[in-house]
Design a protein around this motif. Structure first.
Motif, mmCIF file in Angstrom:
data_model
loop_
_atom_site.group_PDB
_atom_site.id
_atom_site.type_symbol
_atom_site.label_atom_id
_atom_site.label_comp_id
_atom_site.label_asym_id
_atom_site.label_seq_id
_atom_site.Cartn_x
_atom_site.Cartn_y
_atom_site.Cartn_z
ATOM 1 N N VAL A 40 0.688 -1.464 0.312
ATOM 2 C CA VAL A 40 -0.385 0.144 0.037
ATOM 3 C C VAL A 40 0.644 0.954 0.074
ATOM 4 C CG1 VAL A 40 -1.774 -0.922 0.875
ATOM 5 C CG2 VAL A 40 -0.486 -0.121 2.218
ATOM 6 N N ALA A 41 2.466 1.135 -0.717
ATOM 7 C CA ALA A 41 2.722 2.124 -0.719
ATOM 8 C C ALA A 41 3.415 2.892 1.262
ATOM 9 C CB ALA A 41 2.028 3.591 -1.707
ATOM 10 N N GLN A 42 3.108 2.523 1.483
ATOM 11 C CA GLN A 42 3.673 3.189 3.090
ATOM 12 C C GLN A 42 5.218 3.423 3.478
ATOM 13 O OE1 GLN A 42 2.295 4.427 6.080
ATOM 14 N NE2 GLN A 42 0.711 4.804 4.181
ATOM 15 N N CYS A 43 5.663 1.542 2.934
ATOM 16 C CA CYS A 43 7.068 1.231 3.189
ATOM 17 C C CYS A 43 8.809 1.354 2.984
ATOM 18 C CB CYS A 43 6.957 -0.022 3.914
ATOM 19 S SG CYS A 43 7.257 -1.665 2.383
ATOM 20 N N GLY A 44 8.178 1.878 1.476
ATOM 21 C CA GLY A 44 8.906 1.861 -0.082
ATOM 22 C C GLY A 44 10.233 0.293 -0.187
ATOM 23 N N ALA A 45 9.821 0.149 0.900
ATOM 24 C CA ALA A 45 10.953 -1.682 0.019
ATOM 25 C C ALA A 45 10.683 -2.476 -0.827
ATOM 26 C CB ALA A 45 10.031 -2.768 1.416
ATOM 27 N N CYS A 46 9.332 -1.226 -2.067
ATOM 28 C CA CYS A 46 9.200 -1.475 -3.582
ATOM 29 C C CYS A 46 10.086 -0.918 -4.256
ATOM 30 C CB CYS A 46 7.818 -1.945 -3.664
ATOM 31 S SG CYS A 46 6.598 -0.609 -3.645
ATOM 32 N N THR A 47 10.741 0.332 -3.954
ATOM 33 C CA THR A 47 11.306 1.144 -4.277
ATOM 34 C C THR A 47 11.493 1.348 -5.805
ATOM 35 O OG1 THR A 47 11.235 2.402 -2.716
ATOM 36 C CG2 THR A 47 12.044 3.475 -4.261
#
Lengths: 155, 725
Positions: A40-47
């Motif tokens: 949900v675009a909260q943590c940024g691990a997928c940047t």
């Protein structure tokens, strides 16, 4: 079938167009350095970078990406871990578990490409990734170290 | 000596071939690579030396970010006298450990025990290997071993000037009998251990190369998503698989136990998408009406009850001292449920056949994961194994309970011969944690006319982790872990104050929300309760909080030493910068003595800024000071996240927070400066992964009181208005 430009290579992927770019990268392109942390675009691990901008790929559907856009993942940031951000991270032993670090590194690389000498406020504003191990102070120090290196404009 | 390892690997490969389709070409982090390849002699269980002098140190504990892998390798390398630049590591599997009569000891990686509990035998492993290598060289030269020395992987015979490398004599050394008597170095002579060496596991974490459990790929592998009944104790009543069977990629819909349903698909995203569309009717069971409010009522009743009360520490007569005191001070504190929220959600991959079950998973306890795989598969332990993978965070969630391993094996059992990877969604991870226990605490202190503390009664009411996870470990019903940091004496977690009349007791009040070991465990709330209340007592007595504590700490020199260190570090007693206020806390846990001192400011509109925290820790011995500093900083992020934001609330029997948007954690903009003081006083071995977490919150809360006059007795802080009254 969709066409993507990932790390300089053109790849054809067969996935539903609503599939998040994160899962296209992980499960169709086969690059697993980009992590799932929240969806949900909260943590940024997928940047990842899209045309040089840091983007949270879990919140970008495949349909929103065009074949011309240049996607760069952690695997494509440098061929051999030699990007100034990666070198600074290595010098300061930043990672603990390391799971959030690809996202941190991609966010930091994008920040430095736009602001080669970021202030603490710049870092606070742009580095909103979550690290549960608590590497924040080393992340900050490593960004500053990379900035001092003065060669962070790459990537 | 490599037989068991080789057998295990052959076993898997043979089994794989029999299943068809699995080739050797895939990249899987197998344990036991070095020994299994045949060319590298195992000197003993801990040390393999390859002909090119590469040293492979076997690591039984798990690396989850805490640096134990590097620290343990340092300890082995120190005694081995090898060249540190030639050191690599590998995990033996728990199956290999069982097959070899548990030669590697415990695999459990929790309670900050990774190094302190195994340091003795891993150092002996390194020392024994060195002696065997030297003996092999001495035999080759026909000289007494006592005339030979080893340094940086080279053995020398000074009298003749001959030298040989470890790799050149490793094969001969491996055939020798291990020495009976092994003497370890005095830590003051350490050259590799005790130094701030770089971690061994960093490079691959910077490039995306590091394979986490979630990243694992096996040929022919399918992916699974799962939903367990959101109400703990509930069950699946029914689900309509036909509704999703034709969705893209879907292979199978599998009930898992009586409370969960999994969808298996070609990709995980397809599995999750189909699962989200699957109609499931839950039987929510007897807990469907439980809420945070009903739980709080139950705990509150425990504050006064005599039912199911267990004593942890009793000195003199606290009740009488309170009854006759010149003055009493009373306060009630509380601490909420919290989720571990590891960055990497729970996941595992399993490959089941009727003959064998293999699991790949990030786990804090490989042997417990193996036991879970064996139980879930119905196969004996000798026909199962677990391949450990570095963890994307553990914090206690991945140690004691392997619910996700049971699930993946149950799913794989429905698809024999096909590897299945199960990944929880973040929502599943938030709803099915093993939560930080919920407690309340009433403290009553007795002050005499001079403001001396003459009595204290501390009543904790709430959950027992041990009752929830290892009820067989209760001692006549008592959970001893509840009293972390409050024990009368002992090397693990003793109170740092001498109070003439003291009673610390626990009214055990368990909930349907399952508790777990959460980094810092019970020390987290115990330190808040005691250290904030000490601050309250000091203010009530009109005394400086440091001076008030010191009067009670004369018989606790190690506790006092770390407290004094942070007081000096923060500048206690000298003026703080304008608008900045200070707070202190100290405790003991996981074998180490720790203290923290915080500087905070609170703006007119009530916004908190934590400027810096000075931390001191005495772990007895410091194996890698740089990694201790990293653990201290990291523990503060964990502890301050809990203090500022951490709360899982219960409504209709289920947890309400499903993701980071409602379960916020500390981010970079709120991170204070951290100054770490390491004071290893020697003579004992304490842990460093957890203890300091416990002093972060009380030091900050005491500083907030100094800044605002507001005493925060319930967490998280986000519920409190910090504007000055």
């Amino acid at each position: 079938m969709a066409t993507l430009n990932v790390n300089g290579k053109v790849v054809e992927v067969s996935a539903d167009e609503s599939t998040p770019l994160l899962w296209v990268i992980r499960e169709h392109v086969g690059l697993t350095g980009t992590k799932y942390g929240c969806g949900v675009a909260q943590c940024g691990a997928c940047t990842v970078h899209i045309d040089g901008q840091a983007v949270r790929s879990c919140a970008v559907p495949l349909s929103a990406v065009t074949p011309e856009q240049k996607i760069v993942t952690i695997e494509g940031l440098s061929p051999d871990g030699s990007h100034p951000v990666q070198k600074a991270w290595l010098a300061l032993d930043v990672p603990q578990c390391g799971f959030c670090q690809p996202g941190m590194i991609m966010a930091a690389a994008a920040l430095l490409s736009q602001k080669p000498r970021p202030s603490d406020e710049d870092i606070n504003a742009e580095m909103t990734n979550i690290c549960r191990c608590g590497t924040y102070n080393r992340v900050r120090a490593a960004i500053k170290l990379a900035a001092e290196g003065g060669e962070a404009r790459r990537g | 000596m490599t037989t068991a390892l080789e057998l295990s690997r052959r076993h898997f490969l043979a089994g794989s071939a029999a299943m068809g389709g699995l080739s050797l070409g895939f990249h899987v982090p197998f344990a036991g690579e070095a020994a299994a390849q045949g060319a590298a002699p195992e000197i003993n269980a801990w040390v393999v030396v390859k002909p090119d002098d590469t040293v492979v140190v076997r690591i039984a504990r798990s690396e989850m970010g805490q640096g134990t892998l590097t620290g343990l390798a340092q300890l082995v390398a120190e005694e081995l006298e090898c060249d540190w630049s030639k050191v690599t590591t590998e995990y033996p599997t728990p199956g290999q450990n069982v097959a070899r009569n548990r030669v590697w000891g415990s695999f459990s990686t929790g309670g900050s025990r990774g190094i302190r509990e195994s340091q003795d035998y891993v150092r002996k492993g390194g020392a024994a290997a060195r002696m065997m290598l030297i003996q092999a060289a001495a035999n080759q030269w026909g000289v007494p071993a006592s005339e030979c020395t080893a340094a940086k992987s080279v053995i020398s015979h000074a009298a003749s000037g001959r030298t040989v490398t470890f790799g050149q004599v490793a094969a001969a050394a491996a055939k020798l009998e291990p020495p009976k008597d092994v003497t370890l170095k005095d830590p003051k002579d350490w050259k590799i251990a005790g130094k701030p060496l770089k971690r061994l596991d960093t490079a691959d974490k910077l490039t995306g190369k590091q394979v986490y459990g979630m990243d694992l790929k096996l040929p022919g592998m399918l992916n699974a998503a799962i939903k367990d009944c959101p109400v703990f104790g509930g069950k699946v009543k029914s689900f309509d698989a036909a509704k999703i069977q034709s969705m893209p990629g879907v292979r199978k819909v599998v009930p898992v136990g009586d409370s969960a349903v999994a969808v298996v698909a070609d990709t995980w995203w397809q599995a999750k998408t189909a699962l989200d569309a699957l109609p499931i009717v839950w039987d929510e069971g007897p807990n469907a009406k439980v809420s945070s409010e009903t739980i709080a009522e139950m705990l509150k009743a425990g504050l006064d009850s005599n039912d199911a009360v267990f004593v942890g520490n009793a000195v003199g007569d606290a009740r009488a001292a309170i009854a006759t005191a010149a003055r009493t001070v009373e306060a009630i504190y509380s601490y909420p449920f919290q989720n571990h929220a590891c960055m990497e959600v729970m996941n595992a991959t399993a490959l089941y056949t009727p003959e064998r079950c293999e699991v790949w998973t990030p786990t804090q306890n490989g042997e417990a994961a193996l036991a879970a795989a064996s139980e879930a598969s119905g196969l004996p332990i000798s026909k199962c194994d677990v391949h450990k993978i570095h963890l994307g965070g553990g914090f206690g969630r991945r140690g004691a309970v392997h619910d996700w391993v049971r699930q993946v094996v149950a799913i794989a059992k429905e698809m024999p011969g096909t590897p299945v990877k199960l990944i929880w969604s973040r929502e599943e991870d938030m709803l099915h944690g093993r939560y930080h226990p919920v407690t309340q605490c009433r403290l009553v202190g007795a002050l005499d006319a001079s403001g001396n503390l003459t009595g204290l009664h501390m009543r904790i009411s709430g959950q027992s982790i041990v009752a929830g996870i290892f009820p067989q470990n209760l001692q006549n019903g008592r959970d001893t872990v509840v009293f972390q940091g409050l024990n009368p004496t002992g090397p693990e977690a003793a109170i740092g104050y001498t109070i003439p009349n003291l009673l610390i007791d626990h009214a055990m009040r368990n909930t349907h929300v399952p508790p777990g070991f959460w980094r810092g465990v019970n020390l987290n709330h115990n330190a808040i309760y005691l250290e904030c209340f000490m601050d309250e007592l000091a203010h009530a007595a009109g005394q400086d909080p440091l001076a008030f504590r010191r009067k009670l700490m004369a018989h606790h020199p190690k506790h006092l030493a770390v407290l004094n260190a942070v007081a000096e570090g923060i500048g206690w007693g000298s003026p703080a910068p304008a608008g900045v206020y200070r707070g202190l806390a100290q405790t003991m846990g996981f074998g180490s003595y720790v203290a923290g001192a915080a500087e905070v400011s609170v703006s007119d509109d009530g916004k908190l800024k934590i400027h810096r925290i000075v931390a001191a820790t005495d772990p007895g011995h410091a194996v890698n000071p740089d990694q201790i500093a990293a653990q201290v900083e990291g523990s503060f992020v964990y502890g301050l996240s809990a203090c500022l934001y951490g709360e899982c609330t219960v409504k209709d029997g289920r947890i309400e927070q499903e993701n980071f948007d409602t379960y916020n954690v500390l981010r970079m903009d709120e991170m204070p400066k951290v100054e770490t003081i390491i004071l290893p006083s020697g003579g004992f071995w304490g842990g460093v992964g957890e203890p300091t977490i416990a002093v972060a919150a009380p030091a900050v809360l005491n500083a907030i009181f100094a800044a605002t006059g507001k005493r925060i007795r319930s967490l998280p802080l986000k519920h409190h208005d910090l504007r000055r009254a």
